[in-house]
Design a protein around this motif. Sequence first.
Motif, mmCIF file in Angstrom:
data_model
loop_
_atom_site.group_PDB
_atom_site.id
_atom_site.type_symbol
_atom_site.label_atom_id
_atom_site.label_comp_id
_atom_site.label_asym_id
_atom_site.label_seq_id
_atom_site.Cartn_x
_atom_site.Cartn_y
_atom_site.Cartn_z
ATOM 1 N N PRO A 132 62.693 -49.783 65.497
ATOM 2 C CA PRO A 132 63.871 -49.057 66.014
ATOM 3 C C PRO A 132 63.482 -48.039 67.080
ATOM 4 O O PRO A 132 64.164 -47.889 68.093
ATOM 5 C CB PRO A 132 64.429 -48.357 64.771
ATOM 6 C CG PRO A 132 63.946 -49.175 63.614
ATOM 7 C CD PRO A 132 62.617 -49.766 64.026
ATOM 8 N N LEU A 133 62.349 -47.344 66.882
ATOM 9 C CA LEU A 133 61.917 -46.331 67.841
ATOM 10 C C LEU A 133 61.542 -46.983 69.177
ATOM 11 O O LEU A 133 61.913 -46.522 70.260
ATOM 12 C CB LEU A 133 60.708 -45.578 67.268
ATOM 13 C CG LEU A 133 60.490 -44.186 67.847
ATOM 14 C CD1 LEU A 133 61.639 -43.254 67.451
ATOM 15 C CD2 LEU A 133 59.159 -43.622 67.377
ATOM 16 N N ASP A 134 60.822 -48.107 69.067
ATOM 17 C CA ASP A 134 60.417 -48.852 70.260
ATOM 18 C C ASP A 134 61.656 -49.338 71.009
ATOM 19 O O ASP A 134 61.760 -49.209 72.235
ATOM 20 C CB ASP A 134 59.522 -50.021 69.835
ATOM 21 C CG ASP A 134 58.946 -50.760 71.047
ATOM 22 O OD1 ASP A 134 59.038 -50.194 72.166
ATOM 23 O OD2 ASP A 134 58.412 -51.866 70.878
ATOM 24 N N ALA A 135 62.617 -49.872 70.249
ATOM 25 C CA ALA A 135 63.842 -50.384 70.865
ATOM 26 C C ALA A 135 64.592 -49.264 71.560
ATOM 27 O O ALA A 135 65.136 -49.427 72.658
ATOM 28 C CB ALA A 135 64.736 -51.029 69.799
ATOM 29 N N PHE A 136 64.597 -48.076 70.919
ATOM 30 C CA PHE A 136 65.292 -46.937 71.519
ATOM 31 C C PHE A 136 64.676 -46.587 72.875
ATOM 32 O O PHE A 136 65.375 -46.446 73.872
ATOM 33 C CB PHE A 136 65.243 -45.739 70.570
ATOM 34 C CG PHE A 136 65.822 -44.494 71.157
ATOM 35 C CD1 PHE A 136 67.193 -44.320 71.263
ATOM 36 C CD2 PHE A 136 64.990 -43.484 71.623
ATOM 37 C CE1 PHE A 136 67.731 -43.173 71.818
ATOM 38 C CE2 PHE A 136 65.519 -42.336 72.186
ATOM 39 C CZ PHE A 136 66.897 -42.178 72.281
ATOM 40 N N PHE A 137 63.330 -46.477 72.896
ATOM 41 C CA PHE A 137 62.683 -46.030 74.134
ATOM 42 C C PHE A 137 62.592 -47.120 75.198
ATOM 43 O O PHE A 137 62.664 -46.823 76.390
ATOM 44 C CB PHE A 137 61.294 -45.452 73.844
ATOM 45 C CG PHE A 137 61.367 -44.045 73.316
ATOM 46 C CD1 PHE A 137 61.783 -43.005 74.149
ATOM 47 C CD2 PHE A 137 61.064 -43.750 71.994
ATOM 48 C CE1 PHE A 137 61.880 -41.701 73.671
ATOM 49 C CE2 PHE A 137 61.159 -42.452 71.512
ATOM 50 C CZ PHE A 137 61.568 -41.429 72.352
ATOM 51 N N SER A 138 62.425 -48.402 74.784
ATOM 52 C CA SER A 138 62.292 -49.415 75.833
ATOM 53 C C SER A 138 63.591 -50.136 76.168
ATOM 54 O O SER A 138 63.656 -50.809 77.192
ATOM 55 C CB SER A 138 61.187 -50.441 75.493
ATOM 56 O OG SER A 138 60.776 -50.362 74.187
ATOM 57 N N VAL A 139 64.619 -49.958 75.336
ATOM 58 C CA VAL A 139 65.883 -50.620 75.666
ATOM 59 C C VAL A 139 67.003 -49.601 75.929
ATOM 60 O O VAL A 139 67.584 -49.564 77.012
ATOM 61 C CB VAL A 139 66.307 -51.596 74.536
ATOM 62 C CG1 VAL A 139 67.663 -52.226 74.873
ATOM 63 C CG2 VAL A 139 65.248 -52.659 74.328
ATOM 64 N N ALA A 140 67.249 -48.748 74.927
ATOM 65 C CA ALA A 140 68.415 -47.844 75.028
ATOM 66 C C ALA A 140 68.237 -46.812 76.147
ATOM 67 O O ALA A 140 69.150 -46.605 76.950
ATOM 68 C CB ALA A 140 68.648 -47.152 73.686
#
Lengths: 224, 245
Positions: A132-140
């Motif tokens: 989730p953290l990775d998705a937040f920083f690289s997507v959101a």
Amino acid sequence: MFSPSDLAAIWLTLKLATVTTLLLLLIGTPIAWRLARMRSWWKGPLAAVVAMPLVLPPTVLGFYLLLLMGPHGPVGRFTEWAGIGLLPFSFGGLVVASVIYSLPFVVQPLQNAFEAIGERPLEAAATLRASPLDAFFSVAVPLAKPGFLTATILGFAHTVGEFGIVLMIGGNIPDKTRVVSVQIYDHVEAMDYAAAHGLAAGMVVFSFLVLLALYLLNSRGRRS
Amino acid sequence: MRTLLLALLAFTALARADEVQVAVAANFSAPARQIAQDFEKDTGHQAVLAFGATGKFYAQIRNGAPFEVLLAADDETPAKLEKEGAALAGTRHTYAVGRLVLWSAKAGFVDDKGEVLKRGGFRHLALANPRHAPYGAAAVEALTALKQLDAIQPKFVQAENIAQAHQFVASGNAELGFVALSQVMKDGKLGAGSAWVVPANLHQPIRQDAVMLEKGRGKPAAEAWLKFLRSEKARAVIRGYGYEI
């Protein structure tokens, strides 16, 4: 054109706005993210609390901050106990007040940006095994870039334009709490209208340029 | 229906004629309220009071504010307004002479000789902005006379007017501060905390002048207010709040 005390006030204002904006991005991003993802009934009350500085007069915020952060208030007792001393009449106190005062100006653009992204890009990231953290920083975060820009500019500009709260808890101390808006007020009160004009005209130009930049950035963001 | 309408019209006409719009210096708000009550009882006229900083009133009056009488915190602003034609010549007079007091919300903190200024032991001293507030300027004069200005200046917290200086001290955020005696005196006694009335010879007298403004020209209620302000009844109220007159 500007006297040394005017320049000190300008420098202090820029410093206050910068520190406040950085803190606001740190605090505001998780709040906006929570609000954008929230489905429970808590969302309404939380959003209302965040938006309250929009409608409360600065004198109300300033008055309560003066009492809360004073020696008899709970926040004041805590800061004294923690060895920080009292917050009113200090730069730290202005930062705390500005963060509260400008919070909605940072949270709301971010929340809108996060909501516009929707669930799908994040679900896609999750299927690719992004945490989730990775998705937040690289997507959101990249997708919400226009929101971050708007939030940064609005947070900064709104802090520069702050007056009522600073007047209530600042104490007008050179290099610590005497910001540009207070300095202008001082010039007007002292009937030194020429000095007031110099700074006030600067503020008008600054606000116009900030809002123009915001508008241009937004329209470019929409086109691309 | 028609009589009701006529009565209403007459009433509003009367009400308008009987009102006087007064701009009052922040330090004088408590006595002004009481004087306004007596004024209404005695004359039937009504005084509508607005409180604020004298410098702000000056800017507003110069730009068409509807005030008819100004009770200033100094004697310079009314003179200036008169010179610029915004106030009526020959109506200026001193309605009160203010006394400065060093005050703390804590009992026993300020001794009755002001030795606390030399002793120290405080982080903040509140005062009204000396650049434009007469009580602030008087405080700086007194500190200069006591040779304490350089030592204490770094502890200054400046309020925009004397009412805010009082608020800084009352909330305990500043341990002590220079305020107007009128703000801490109630019925001829100190209300709360501890105080030192600064000797009058340590600063220029704080003369507070009243003046009739251009908008009050020929208004009976405005004339009555200025006359009432000079009456023994009003003066007794003014003295009760620690002013001299």
